[in-house]
Design an enzyme around this catalytic site. Sequence first.
Site, PDB file in Angstrom:
ATOM      1  N   THR A 105     -25.132  11.462  -9.173  1.00  0.00           N
ATOM      2  CA  THR A 105     -25.440  11.954  -7.816  1.00  0.00           C
ATOM      3  C   THR A 105     -25.523  13.400  -7.984  1.00  0.00           C
ATOM      4  O   THR A 105     -24.576  14.136  -7.800  1.00  0.00           O
ATOM      5  CB  THR A 105     -24.414  11.725  -6.743  1.00  0.00           C
ATOM      6  OG1 THR A 105     -24.337  10.370  -6.494  1.00  0.00           O
ATOM      7  CG2 THR A 105     -24.857  12.363  -5.423  1.00  0.00           C
ATOM      8  N   THR A 157     -21.490  18.398  -1.690  1.00  0.00           N
ATOM      9  CA  THR A 157     -20.813  17.298  -0.986  1.00  0.00           C
ATOM     10  C   THR A 157     -19.316  17.433  -1.282  1.00  0.00           C
ATOM     11  O   THR A 157     -18.631  18.192  -0.621  1.00  0.00           O
ATOM     12  CB  THR A 157     -21.352  15.911  -1.419  1.00  0.00           C
ATOM     13  OG1 THR A 157     -21.291  15.795  -2.831  1.00  0.00           O
ATOM     14  CG2 THR A 157     -22.782  15.742  -0.947  1.00  0.00           C
ATOM     15  N   THR A 173     -14.620   6.684   4.991  1.00  0.00           N
ATOM     16  CA  THR A 173     -13.802   6.454   6.183  1.00  0.00           C
ATOM     17  C   THR A 173     -13.078   7.715   6.610  1.00  0.00           C
ATOM     18  O   THR A 173     -13.191   8.744   5.988  1.00  0.00           O
ATOM     19  CB  THR A 173     -12.769   5.350   5.896  1.00  0.00           C
ATOM     20  OG1 THR A 173     -12.078   5.661   4.693  1.00  0.00           O
ATOM     21  CG2 THR A 173     -13.444   4.012   5.764  1.00  0.00           C
TER      22      THR A 173
END
Lengths: 383, 383
Positions: A179, A146, A383
């Site tokens: 994560t 990621t 965003t």
Amino acid sequence: MSVTAAKGFRAAGVTAGLKPSGTKDVAIVVNDGPDHAAAAVFTSNRVEAAPVTWSRQVVTDGRVDAVILNSGGANAITGAQGFADTHRTAEHVAEALGVSAGDVVVCSTGLIGELLPMPTLLAGVDEAVKLASAEGGSAAAEAIMTTDTVSKEATSAGGGWVVGGMAKGAGMLAPALATMLVVLTTDAVVDAEEAGDALRAATALTFDRIDSDGCQSTNDTVLLMASGASGVRPNHEEFGAAVTAVCADLARQLIGDAEGAAHDIAIEVRGAADVDDALEVGRAIARNNLFKCAIFGKDPNWGRILAAVGTTSAQFEPQRLAVSINGIQVCRDGGVGEDRSLVDLAPREVQIVVDLNAGEETATIWTNDLTHDYVHENSAYST
Amino acid sequence: MSVTAAKGFRAAGVTAGLKPSGTKDVAIVVNDGPDHAAAAVFTSNRVEAAPVTWSRQVVTDGRVDAVILNSGGANAITGAQGFADTHRTAEHVAEALGVSAGDVVVCSTGLIGELLPMPTLLAGVDEAVKLASAEGGSAAAEAIMTTDTVSKEATSAGGGWVVGGMAKGAGMLAPALATMLVVLTTDAVVDAEEAGDALRAATALTFDRIDSDGCQSTNDTVLLMASGASGVRPNHEEFGAAVTAVCADLARQLIGDAEGAAHDIAIEVRGAADVDDALEVGRAIARNNLFKCAIFGKDPNWGRILAAVGTTSAQFEPQRLAVSINGIQVCRDGGVGEDRSLVDLAPREVQIVVDLNAGEETATIWTNDLTHDYVHENSAYST
């Protein structure tokens, strides 16, 4: 190599289109056997993602045939639809491979609170199954990234067998996992119970002792699959050591690539009455934002370390505490030690040693500094 | 006005030269009576500064004649010499005022792990004693500032009596106090026990519910002194309400001036089984760096709120959780709610409402976002 270093495994990493960046986002690791033993540990976060809920069930019988992983979306806090999507993904993999959906682990990572675009994902699954090969380990490791800047792979060889692994994770690294998605494979002959013993022991000493930002994820999964394809049954200690070695290597890589970090910090707590005390103190320091900012600023502001120690329930007397930073004992007997200006915080690696002078136990927690880049990366994630 | 709003008090703030900035750095508040009742609460950090150790003893008999405060140095983790310096400061004040050193509270704030320059400090003490007047409250409030950008004062009037206060604190604000020094005064006629009851009740509802960065200081002190100079004995409830009002006002000012903050965030936890659950959940969110960075970036990344809730031991079912941000219910029934893009995070004040749907209790924790400026200020504090 990583997850395909062990015989009996195929893997692939492909671009389905889940990430705006257009980089690889779907990975698969298939265990072709002859054995299909497996064990896993999951996040202890009570708000867990749909794939975690699903995969907990899958591993209860100790058999896993494949794991499908996607980046570009965590499928967490997505309600009944999210769980149905995970189920459908597992069914899709199972059909393509000719196995049972109940033997397919699913892992997802990315933004929380968004449903996955299923047609896009399933098309990627099809391609991943098609491309899965004994050379696909590195592509799979890339596809689970990621905000990672590099993919993470590690291997450890035993006598005639090997343990390999891949990991992703760059923020939200905290005890009881992060994560963090980790897939380990081995061609050693081990049953599910032995795999589970080795995995739990290894994670307690490795992934549970890294704490990048104190934040715990909804999706953490560490899976170990054993194919038995080497035909060699290792002894218990050797196998445990190899699993721990791979986990330690991957954990160190995770800290080294933590979001925006400028320093990797080892906090060694010595002289603890027990290991739990050492870990509590190490974590309290690792989670102290003021300390983490000071290290970023190359400022040996050791008072913040003691202020963090003071918030714990560990056994110690304040006037017996000692602190060294990169070899300079800035605090001794709970008071001022050597001149703090002697401390050199230019190197990326920082060694903090806290001596509680309360016993004989020691433990090390790894963390990172808190930087402008961390704030920047995490202030604009969705965003 | 603040601490000199109540009759019977003199105060001053002077520049001794402890701070490189050359701004005021020594404050005194003198209680001229006729009563000298007092109560205080201190940091729960087990690594406490010398002035805290000293002042705990001073207040045990319920009498305080004066408090001397300095910024520009915390006198924390300074060993026996640091304690001797605090003792000497109290003796110096006592001689100048003609009172007992055992009735002089000492407070220090600034960098940890450095001895105070005593000749400089004591010269400042002399000047502060000399200048102390019934008009000196605001100068005292200025002299206790460290990284505060504005001084903090508040008053609340009863029937014929008043409670006034001043506070400093801009980082390290966490439950069980913060690097926070607060002096409250009243001319109401109350004994030390009543003052203590009112003070503990007020801090539990105010200072204990602000959590700027989760870091707890070694020096926190909240002191309430009562002169009885109004001659009015208030009823218990009215007095408690006034003390709480002043503490609430000062607490809100502390959050509003927290280091580098761009948003003041109220985290209201509703539907909790009990208040402890509500507070645990509120604090877990307030201490989540990922959440705090998201608010800085005006990013309504509500998944991070639920991930924080999931780390707590509070009573709740994940599928019954609901979250609103600035009035938009982005999560309901533990799943996706309204479109997150409807949330407007432009205003400085942010209202997070988490409904656990597990009971009837509610509590609010105030915190700040995590910003580039916070990292900047705290990466270069001691250098």
